[in-house]
Design an enzyme around this catalytic site. Sequence first.
Site, PDB file in Angstrom:
ATOM      1  N   SER A   1       8.783   4.525   4.809  1.00  0.00           N
ATOM      2  CA  SER A   1       9.780   3.630   4.244  1.00  0.00           C
ATOM      3  C   SER A   1       9.489   3.404   2.767  1.00  0.00           C
ATOM      4  CB  SER A   1       9.799   2.308   5.009  1.00  0.00           C
ATOM      5  OG  SER A   1       8.503   1.946   5.413  1.00  0.00           O
TER       6      SER A   1
ATOM      7  N   HIS B   1       4.868  -7.144   0.283  1.00  0.00           N
ATOM      8  CA  HIS B   1       4.543  -8.435  -0.322  1.00  0.00           C
ATOM      9  C   HIS B   1       5.326  -8.630  -1.609  1.00  0.00           C
ATOM     10  CE1 HIS B   1       0.775  -9.079   2.190  1.00  0.00           C
ATOM     11  NE2 HIS B   1       1.140  -7.845   2.486  1.00  0.00           N
TER      12      HIS B   1
ATOM     13  N   ASP C   1       0.887  -1.160   0.000  1.00  0.00           N
ATOM     14  CA  ASP C   1       0.000   0.000   0.000  1.00  0.00           C
ATOM     15  C   ASP C   1       0.925   1.209   0.000  1.00  0.00           C
ATOM     16  OD1 ASP C   1      -1.997  -1.846   0.376  1.00  0.00           O
ATOM     17  OD2 ASP C   1      -2.916  -0.836   2.083  1.00  0.00           O
TER      18      ASP C   1
END
EC number: 4.1.1.65
Length: 636
Positions: free
Chosen positions: A587, A499, A443
């Site tokens: 990040s 992911h 996301d």
Amino acid sequence: MGNGTSTETKESRRSKMRQKIQNFRSRRRLSRPGSGSVSGLVSQRSVSADDFAGIALLTLIGAEMKFKDKWLACVSFGEQTFRSQISDSTEKPIWNSEKKLLLEKNGPSLARISVFETNRLLKNNIVGYCELDLLEFVVQEPDSACKSFDLLDPASSNVVGSMFVSCSVEDPVETETCFAKRILSIVDYDEDGKLSFSEFSDLMNAFGNIVAANKKEELFKAADLNGDGVVTIDELAALLAVQQEQEPIINSCPVCGEALQLDKLNAMIHMTLCFDEGTGNQTMTGGFLTDRQASYGWMFKLSEWTHLATYDVGLNTGSSASHIVVIDRKTKRLVEELIDSKIVMSMRAIYQSKIGLRLMDQGAKEILQNLSEKQGKKMNTVESAQNIPSFLEFFKDQINMAEVKYPLDHFKTFNEFFVRELKPGARPIACMDQDDVAVSAADCRLMAFQSVDDSTRFWIKGRKFSIKGLLGNDVQSDAFLDGSLVIFRLAPQDYHRFHSPVSGVIEKFVNVSGSLYTVNPIAVNSKYCNVFTENKRTIVIISTAEFGKVAFVAIGATMVGSITFVRQEGDLVKKGDELGYFSFGGSTVISVFEKDSIKIDEDLLANSARSLETLVTVGMQLGVSFPKMENCVIEP
């Protein structure tokens, strides 16, 4: 008899238009990019060129709220936002504010309406919002029918009021005729609703079009049935609309001067919107990018006037603007990223100047390292959980707690909340059974470039950035040197687990020590700083059958001292599988693909070429391996 026939014809045309919209919605649902399960394959080109394009007239009638205040409503649609006037102090504000919005193939259809209380000096406060699909609205509702929508609290999704809206689609023939009347009235010097040939000739000559010059006498004579040298605007308008449809006589918009598209209907719609005068209701004010910008009070307007703050889309958004604006891929709407203004000023002072970076070189790097470690320890204490409610309040319209796997009282520390898991199915994986389709790894706010050269031209301004520098000495980087680059930037409010974008085998992990600069665009866009090649990072090499080797780089940042992986070397991963998570802070993840191994989706490349980050979620389609069809069917 005549009026009845005219009305029946108009309703027949509108019924056909409504059916066309319905067919268009069904086809577009199949070719929508993003996330979902798969039922087959179809190219985006299967949607015909005859797809619907038209104008929707959206009217914000009023609302019912739970307390008295002076209320303001904003409509965000695509890359534009409009605002109503401020109501009187009441529980039932009435605006009757309208705006014409362009609906077109591959364009936005979801409108977000936000309601703000305006009794604050510096900042208006969002109280509730609702979203409506305009295509769905005009298909299901009779023209101009008023419909009620629940207004939801951005933080809790509780109902805080009701919004009353009407929406109708304009008949294309009506649109063309109305526009023709408007443009003809410009040369109606005596304002009697009639034109002489000389008046009509002045207008046609102004078009600067050979067809217009050649057709003016023919058109006038066709309308002047009694030969008296004078015709009504209504008669000429009908003929002008037909002529523009058959053989365009207007090549550029008379209002803005923009060259018109070859698509005749879109050209007419463009001119109509430029000439838009409303229908007597209060027309909404435009020119804003986001609803938050549109809602700001007089202090914001003063700061804009004195150039203390700027809004922009493109190159200036990250590097010099005090607000970061990104585009939501799902809604195709611009969204403002929330950052404390004091933090913005300090980041610009450090990363956008030689003096600031010189200070970094003289010991501030160690300070950042120590600060991140201390903050990380603090966020792991039981006391840190007290910060969760204020964090949710600050990002109340950007964190959806309904997606979170556990209730709020489950989290005993702030970091436990920060690395929260989502419910199963909250992030569907696009084309799950097709390993030749890559997906978003996080996301995030995404930038994608087909080549590394593009990334340095449009986004990464550090003078020393290179793939070799990014991957370090322990990774064989030759295969990646001319490859494709995708940057996934996670902001503090985002879900912070990352992911795998592809299916394959984890070949190895490589840890590279480094600094902890911020990964905010203010630093990334700085020519004095090399964030990605100087920050602490871990490189994961994933070997795939479809994309060759893929380098997955997890980069630490200010306040992010900890990068945790949940996979090991030799593990087989499917795209969408969790690889790890970042602890507290912002990040970034970067995926580097070998040259000519992936065709990145066009909308992502187009936004990135404008230096505009795209807001995406885990599992949305990123691109396809060569050779491959362009997109897959997404179930509704």
